[in-house]
Scaffold this active site. Structure first.
Site, PDB file in Angstrom:
ATOM      1  N   SER A 149       0.850  -1.184   0.000  1.00 47.32           N
ATOM      2  CA  SER A 149       0.000   0.000   0.000  1.00 47.32           C
ATOM      3  C   SER A 149       0.890   1.241   0.000  1.00 47.32           C
ATOM      4  O   SER A 149       1.762   1.373  -0.862  1.00 47.32           O
ATOM      5  CB  SER A 149      -0.957  -0.022   1.188  1.00 47.32           C
ATOM      6  OG  SER A 149      -1.911   1.031   1.091  1.00 47.32           O
ATOM      7  N   HIS A 176      -2.317  -1.236  -3.514  1.00 49.16           N
ATOM      8  CA  HIS A 176      -3.442  -0.320  -3.371  1.00 49.16           C
ATOM      9  C   HIS A 176      -3.194   0.900  -4.257  1.00 49.16           C
ATOM     10  O   HIS A 176      -2.359   1.753  -3.948  1.00 49.16           O
ATOM     11  CB  HIS A 176      -3.600   0.133  -1.919  1.00 49.16           C
ATOM     12  CG  HIS A 176      -4.021  -0.970  -0.997  1.00 49.16           C
ATOM     13  ND1 HIS A 176      -3.954  -0.856   0.379  1.00 49.16           N
ATOM     14  CD2 HIS A 176      -4.523  -2.203  -1.242  1.00 49.16           C
ATOM     15  CE1 HIS A 176      -4.398  -1.979   0.924  1.00 49.16           C
ATOM     16  NE2 HIS A 176      -4.744  -2.810  -0.033  1.00 49.16           N
ATOM     17  N   ASP A 269      -4.678  -4.459   6.083  1.00 51.80           N
ATOM     18  CA  ASP A 269      -4.982  -5.332   4.952  1.00 51.80           C
ATOM     19  C   ASP A 269      -3.803  -6.250   4.651  1.00 51.80           C
ATOM     20  O   ASP A 269      -2.663  -5.802   4.572  1.00 51.80           O
ATOM     21  CB  ASP A 269      -5.329  -4.493   3.712  1.00 51.80           C
ATOM     22  CG  ASP A 269      -5.828  -5.353   2.562  1.00 51.80           C
ATOM     23  OD1 ASP A 269      -6.481  -6.385   2.828  1.00 51.80           O
ATOM     24  OD2 ASP A 269      -5.565  -4.985   1.392  1.00 51.80           O
TER      25      ASP A 269
END
Length: 329
Positions: A149, A176, A269
């Site tokens: 991310s 992401h 996540d």
């Protein structure tokens, strides 16, 4: 499965109709000749799947997809004369929830049937569950899966630049990034590293020497037949695509050797999915606090006991190579 067609060209409608009626389990729900008609018909009679033309009068397929997915959602495959030529519109539609895209089939072209069969499995409308062919199980490459991310692009280039162009493992990445920028991100990665990078499309199979990158705002998943696909479920995940969803699907379905890596990023996540991979026998790696831009996702994974090794980003590539089968190093 009930399938609708939205297309303003008579010849295209007929080509699509002929594909649909070839399979006894498929029924033609309705035909719409522009986006407005498609939105209205879908509201009155929502099918299982819409074959949606990208370019139509009154309202194009992108806007029709946006409205349908907000009002009466169903599976949508974008159909266009050239997926490459209209890639920007295709990716925009995928950002609104379209699952995939395909070129308008010529008469006698059965390629679309495979696409429809894939969607049927994805939405639970298939009459059977496909298993991996035996020859595929015997020839699986080692697989490296990576989730990232905030700060991920720089970390990824650090790792991937150490893999040679003929790297004997397959690599699949969930980073992401908004769908608006993912094509540019893939292009940028290709300029930075030796291995070729491609956006993962539905039905893609991980292959040695290739990097596949999650390419939509839907969740990238691995299916029981070991191909990749996209799924809008689960809806309650704030990260889309979700590293957790992808890692968990890999843990469930991939039967070969694997290394999983969780890189810098905010939130949590990927931690649960990494734990499932470790429980399935994978070698799991988390980026260390010192080299993370945001020590969020790796930190949670470490706290969950999901991680075998915690490493600085510069050491992750060599660790991945170390855990390849000895004959491939």
């Amino acid at each position: 499965m009930r399938i609708a067609i939205a297309n303003d060209m008579f010849m295209a409608v007929e080509a699509l109709r002929r594909v649909v009626v070839k399979v006894p389990d498929y029924k033609l729900a309705w035909v719409a000749y522009d986006g407005v008609e498609a939105v209205n018909k879908c509201a009155d009679d929502t099918p299982d799947l819409i074959l949606m033309d990208v370019l139509m009068p009154s309202m194009d397929g992108v806007e029709a997809t946006r409205q349908i997915m907000s009002q009466s959602p169903c599976a949508i495959v974008m159909v266009t004369a050239s997926v490459n030529r209209y890639a920007a519109k295709v990716f925009e539609a995928m950002g609104y929830g379209a699952l995939d895209a395909v070129n308008t089939p010529a008469f006698g072209d059965d390629g679309l049937l495979n696409k429809i069969a894939t969607i049927a499995r994805l939405i639970g409308k298939s009459s059977h569950r496909r298993s991996p062919p035996l020859h595929r199980l015997k020839s699986l490459p080692p697989l490296i899966v990576i989730g990232a991310s905030t700060g991920g692009p720089k970390a990824l280039t650090t790792i991937l630049s150490q893999f040679p162009p003929d790297f004997p493992a397959a690599v699949v990445i969930v980073q992401h990034v908004d769908v608006e920028f993912v094509t540019g991100f893939a292009t940028w990665l290709n300029e930075q590293i030796p291995m070729p990078v491609q956006l993962a499309i539905a039905d893609a199979l991980p292959q040695s020497g290739k990097i596949l990158l999650a390419g939509t705002n839907l969740h990238l998943v691995m299916r029981p037949d070991l191909t990749l696909g996209y799924d809008k479920e689960p809806l309650n995940f704030s990260s889309r695509p979700s590293v957790d969803v992808f890692f968990s699907s890999v843990a469930k379905n991939w039967t070969g050797h694997g290394v999983a890596v969780l890189l810098t990023g905010m939130g949590q996540d990927g931690a649960q999915g990494l734990k499932r991979l470790r429980q399935a026998g994978w070698h799991t790696i988390a980026q260390d606090r010192k080299t993370c831009i945001v020590y969020g996702m790796p930190k949670v994974a470490v706290e969950l006991g999901a991680v075998v090794e915690v490493l600085p980003v510069e050491a992750i590539a060599s660790a991945c190579i170390k855990y390849l089968p000895s004959g491939l190093r």
